[in-house]
Design a protein around this motif. Structure first.
Motif, short mmCIF file in Angstrom:
data_model
loop_
_atom_site.label_atom_id
_atom_site.label_comp_id
_atom_site.label_asym_id
_atom_site.label_seq_id
_atom_site.Cartn_x
_atom_site.Cartn_y
_atom_site.Cartn_z
N GLY A 1 0.81 -1.21 0.00
CA GLY A 1 0.00 0.00 0.00
C GLY A 1 0.84 1.26 0.00
O GLY A 1 0.57 2.21 0.73
N GLY B 1 7.40 -2.98 -2.54
CA GLY B 1 8.57 -2.15 -2.29
C GLY B 1 9.84 -2.98 -2.30
O GLY B 1 9.95 -3.98 -3.02
N ILE C 1 -3.33 -5.25 0.08
CA ILE C 1 -2.84 -5.72 1.39
C ILE C 1 -1.64 -4.88 1.78
O ILE C 1 -0.67 -4.78 1.01
CB ILE C 1 -2.39 -7.20 1.31
N THR D 1 2.79 4.25 -2.77
CA THR D 1 2.30 5.00 -3.94
C THR D 1 2.02 4.05 -5.10
O THR D 1 1.01 4.17 -5.78
CB THR D 1 3.39 6.02 -4.36
N GLY E 1 6.66 -0.45 -9.26
CA GLY E 1 7.35 0.38 -8.27
C GLY E 1 8.66 -0.26 -7.84
O GLY E 1 9.32 -0.95 -8.62
N LEU E 2 9.01 -0.05 -6.58
CA LEU E 2 10.31 -0.52 -6.09
C LEU E 2 10.41 -2.05 -6.16
O LEU E 2 11.51 -2.59 -6.23
CB LEU E 2 10.52 -0.05 -4.65
N ALA E 3 9.29 -2.74 -6.14
CA ALA E 3 9.30 -4.20 -6.25
C ALA E 3 9.80 -4.65 -7.62
O ALA E 3 10.15 -5.82 -7.80
CB ALA E 3 7.90 -4.76 -5.99
N PHE F 1 14.80 -0.10 -9.21
CA PHE F 1 15.06 1.26 -8.75
C PHE F 1 16.47 1.62 -9.19
O PHE F 1 17.37 0.79 -9.10
CB PHE F 1 14.93 1.34 -7.22
N SER G 1 1.09 -4.10 5.04
CA SER G 1 1.52 -4.61 6.33
C SER G 1 1.53 -3.49 7.36
O SER G 1 2.10 -2.42 7.11
CB SER G 1 2.93 -5.20 6.20
N VAL H 1 5.76 2.31 4.38
CA VAL H 1 6.11 2.70 3.01
C VAL H 1 7.46 3.40 3.05
O VAL H 1 7.88 3.92 4.08
CB VAL H 1 5.04 3.63 2.37
N ILE H 2 8.14 3.43 1.88
CA ILE H 2 9.51 3.96 1.87
C ILE H 2 9.50 5.44 2.23
O ILE H 2 10.35 5.91 2.98
CB ILE H 2 10.19 3.69 0.50
C1 LIG Z 1 16.11 7.42 -1.29
C2 LIG Z 1 14.95 7.41 -2.22
C3 LIG Z 1 14.51 8.59 -2.80
C4 LIG Z 1 13.45 8.57 -3.73
N1 LIG Z 1 13.05 9.74 -4.34
C5 LIG Z 1 12.10 9.67 -5.30
C6 LIG Z 1 11.69 10.83 -6.01
O1 LIG Z 1 12.13 11.95 -5.77
N2 LIG Z 1 10.78 10.68 -6.99
C7 LIG Z 1 10.24 9.48 -7.30
O2 LIG Z 1 9.45 9.38 -8.23
N3 LIG Z 1 10.57 8.39 -6.59
C8 LIG Z 1 11.48 8.45 -5.63
N4 LIG Z 1 11.83 7.33 -4.96
C9 LIG Z 1 11.10 6.09 -5.23
C10 LIG Z 1 9.74 6.16 -4.54
O3 LIG Z 1 9.94 6.23 -3.16
C11 LIG Z 1 8.91 4.94 -4.89
O4 LIG Z 1 8.91 4.70 -6.27
C12 LIG Z 1 7.46 5.14 -4.47
O5 LIG Z 1 7.36 5.65 -3.18
C13 LIG Z 1 6.71 3.85 -4.59
O6 LIG Z 1 7.14 2.95 -3.62
P1 LIG Z 1 6.44 1.55 -3.56
O7 LIG Z 1 4.98 1.77 -3.45
O8 LIG Z 1 6.94 0.73 -4.67
O9 LIG Z 1 7.00 0.91 -2.21
P2 LIG Z 1 6.76 1.33 -0.69
O10 LIG Z 1 6.36 2.74 -0.54
O11 LIG Z 1 7.96 0.90 0.06
O12 LIG Z 1 5.52 0.46 -0.24
C14 LIG Z 1 5.65 -0.93 0.00
C15 LIG Z 1 4.37 -1.46 0.58
O13 LIG Z 1 4.46 -2.87 0.63
C16 LIG Z 1 3.98 -3.33 1.89
N5 LIG Z 1 4.59 -4.62 2.17
C17 LIG Z 1 5.90 -4.98 2.05
N6 LIG Z 1 6.05 -6.27 2.41
C18 LIG Z 1 4.83 -6.73 2.75
C19 LIG Z 1 4.33 -7.96 3.22
N7 LIG Z 1 5.13 -9.02 3.43
N8 LIG Z 1 3.00 -8.06 3.49
C20 LIG Z 1 2.16 -7.01 3.29
N9 LIG Z 1 2.58 -5.82 2.86
C21 LIG Z 1 3.90 -5.67 2.60
C22 LIG Z 1 4.35 -2.24 2.87
O14 LIG Z 1 3.56 -2.30 4.04
C23 LIG Z 1 4.06 -0.99 2.01
O15 LIG Z 1 2.69 -0.68 2.12
C24 LIG Z 1 12.84 7.34 -4.02
C25 LIG Z 1 13.26 6.17 -3.40
C26 LIG Z 1 14.30 6.20 -2.51
C27 LIG Z 1 14.76 4.91 -1.88
#
Ligand SMILES: Cc1cc2nc3c(=O)[nH]c(=O)nc-3n(C[C@H](O)[C@H](O)[C@H](O)COP(=O)(O)OP(=O)(O)OC[C@H]3O[C@@H](n4cnc5c(N)ncnc54)[C@H](O)[C@@H]3O)c2cc1C
Length: 499
Positions: free
Chosen positions: A15, A225, A39, A17, A338-340, A343, A41, A46-47
């Motif tokens: 959950g 992520g 889902i 972005t 996304g990060l999954a 990156f 956790s 989130v990052i």
């Molecule tokens: C240092 C840094 C700087 C960044 N700056 C930028 C920027 O300026 N611009 C930009 O576009 N992007 C940037 N990014 C990337 C950006 O943060 C991500 O692309 C964006 O926030 C999306 O993240 P995500 O949703 O993929 O992962 P996350 O935000 O990490 O979310 C992961 C989700 O997965 C859930 N989860 C994980 N494991 C489990 C499990 N076993 N069971 C249930 N749930 C689980 C967590 O609870 C969370 O809800 C940056 C990243 C980093 C590391």
């Protein structure tokens, strides 16, 4: 073949972005006839560092029926007009270049002549930055307020393209509210294991902590992520790393108060001893972070260097990453976003932009295939996704092709092998400016991140594109176009008091 028509259980694992935008896309595609569950956790956050979007963010909000004003209000977002690079060639604070969002020059209004953005070429040929072509610059320099910037944007329309800086935690919370309000189900639980069918490798269910029954899955979007629950942990998909071309693998985020009365209108990227410092304003503060190479700096040294520059800080944590992406992001009935899925690093804020492009292409492919998608289309989708990563890698790599050599990091990063695709273009750009046609290889991807003018902005700033290349282009243009752009340059020199 993947038959979406018979699917009823769509699950998004994560959950952040990426997860919530993916849920909105699923909802757009399948409406309320199916079950869509996100889902997240309660134990894994989130990052969420201070973050910035690129130019496809406003379009994505419109795609999902989200009003910009409401998004700004709910997420603490502020307008973003581009990027400001400080110290990348000399380490000094007065060494500044810009990569501003800009309208593409075009032949109709005479700003593009024979494929050459003629005013840009004149500036580059005279050793000046291309930011002087943009209406954004005075707003940035005068620290214009949000209201003033919105006013100028209403007057200029597409000639002042904008994206946003925002707080990622608040974005995830807001998107959650929107999606659940439209019928997406939220399950707060930690996934421990995936059930995978032996016959075809499809994921059939997710095992969650404290529950006997698996959550049923027909199609899974992995947005977990850096936990990378499917491609890495389950399927062991090979990762394409970029460490041969890029060195960063650590980041220390922290916050600062606004240094000026109004939030800055650009992301600042300040070169440091072993990397760079991002400064991303939101309404109430500035999200900052030092991105560095652990081969050149320990975490303690990084903290010391930050504090030497900005004073005492409260570091949020240290984030570890490896620049790269998984070879295939869509395997069977699972797609990672996304990060999954990969990156590179925060430079040029490409991560959310790439994710939005991927999610939109997925939606277009599923709808365009009348909800029965052939395997060949999935194979092509994966190939196009790899091309997107290649484009980002090359553009980011260009930023490290600078003149700075004062620390081991800058000596090492500038000496790294150039990706062949970028090296080929760089060779041409010694003789002429980048052209739209040069970027055709990247255009085979899901979406084009950066146009020729973006490459010119950064290439001029880093010194990759020499003044002679622009002069050679001008020499081939009709005399009256060149004279007109010369007058433009003289007016710029007067207006901005340039030597
Ligand atoms: C240092 C840094 C700087 C960044 N700056 C930028 C920027 O300026 N611009 C930009 O576009 N992007 C940037 N990014 C990337 C950006 O943060 C991500 O692309 C964006 O926030 C999306 O993240 P995500 O949703 O993929 O992962 P996350 O935000 O990490 O979310 C992961 C989700 O997965 C859930 N989860 C994980 N494991 C489990 C499990 N076993 N069971 C249930 N749930 C689980 C967590 O609870 C969370 O809800 C940056 C990243 C980093 C590391």
């Amino acid at each position: 073949m993947l038959n979406f028509r018979s699917m009823r259980h769509f699950v998004v694992l994560g959950g952040g972005t990426a997860g919530w935008f993916a849920a909105l896309e699923l909802q757009r595609l399948f409406g309320t006839q199916v079950s869509i569950t996100v889902i997240e956790s309660p134990r894994i956050n989130v990052i969420g560092v201070g973050e910035g979007g690129i130019l496809n963010l406003p379009g994505a909000l419109a795609r999902y029926g989200i009003q910009e004003a409401e998004f700004i209000e709910a997420t603490g977002a502020v307008l973003k007009l581009g990027f400001e690079y400080v110290g990348w060639n000399t380490g000094r604070d007065d060494d500044v270049f810009y990569h501003l969002f800009h309208a593409a020059p075009n032949a109709a209004d005479g700003s593009l002549v024979d494929g050459v953005p003629v005013d840009w070429a004149m500036l580059v040929a005279n050793g000046l930055g291309v930011q002087y072509t943009e209406s954004a610059l005075p707003l940035i320099q005068n620290n214009a307020s949000q209201t003033e910037t919105l006013g100028v944007r209403s007057a200029l329309g597409a000639r002042l393209p904008t994206s946003m800086h925002f707080d990622a935690h608040r974005v995830a919370a807001y998107l959650k509210r929107v999606a659940t309000g439209r019928g997406v189900r939220l399950l707060e639980a930690t996934v421990q294991q995936l059930d995978v069918a032996a016959e075809n490798g499809y994921v059939t269910g997710l095992r969650i902590e404290g529950n006997e029954q698996p959550v049923p899955v027909d199609f899974l979007i992995d947005a977990s992520g850096f936990a990378r629950m499917t491609l890495d942990r389950q399927f062991h998909v090979p990762m394409r790393t970029f460490s041969e071309h890029l060195l960063h693998d650590r980041a220390i985020p922290f916050y600062l108060p606004h240094p000026r009365p109004q939030p800055h209108l650009v992301t600042r990227a300040v070169a440091m001893n072993a990397g760079w410092l991002w400064q991303i304003p939101v309404q109430e503060r500035v999200g900052c972070g030092y991105v560095y190479s652990s081969a050149h700096l320990s975490d303690d040294e990084a903290l010391q260097e930050i504090e030497a520059r900005v004073g005492k800080i409260e570091a949020v944590r240290t984030i570890r990453f490896q620049a790269g992406h998984f070879d295939d992001v869509w395997i069977g009935n699972v797609m990672a976003v996304g990060l999954a899925s990969g990156f590179i690093e925060p430079l040029e804020a490409t991560s959310i932009g790439q994710m939005l492009g991927q999610v939109q292409t997925f939606g277009e492919l599923v709808a365009g295939s009348a909800y029965i998608v052939p395997q060949t289309s999935i194979t092509t989708f994966n190939e196009r996704n790899r091309i997107d990563w290649m484009g980002i890698r090359d553009f980011v790599r260009m930023h490290y092709d600078v003149r700075r050599r004062d620390t081991a990091f800058w000596r090492d990063v500038t000496a790294l092998t150039l990706p062949e695709t970028y090296a080929t273009l760089k060779a041409c750009w010694q003789h002429r400016l980048p052209r739209t046609a040069d970027l055709q290889p990247y255009r085979q991807g899901n979406f084009m991140h950066f146009e020729a003018t973006s490459w010119i902005s950064v290439g001029q700033g880093t010194g990759v594109i020499p003044p002679q290349a622009a002069a050679a282009d001008l020499a081939r243009l009709p005399r009256e176009s060149v004279l007109k752009s010369h007058q433009f340059m003289m007016s710029v020199k007067t207006r901005f008091a340039l030597a």
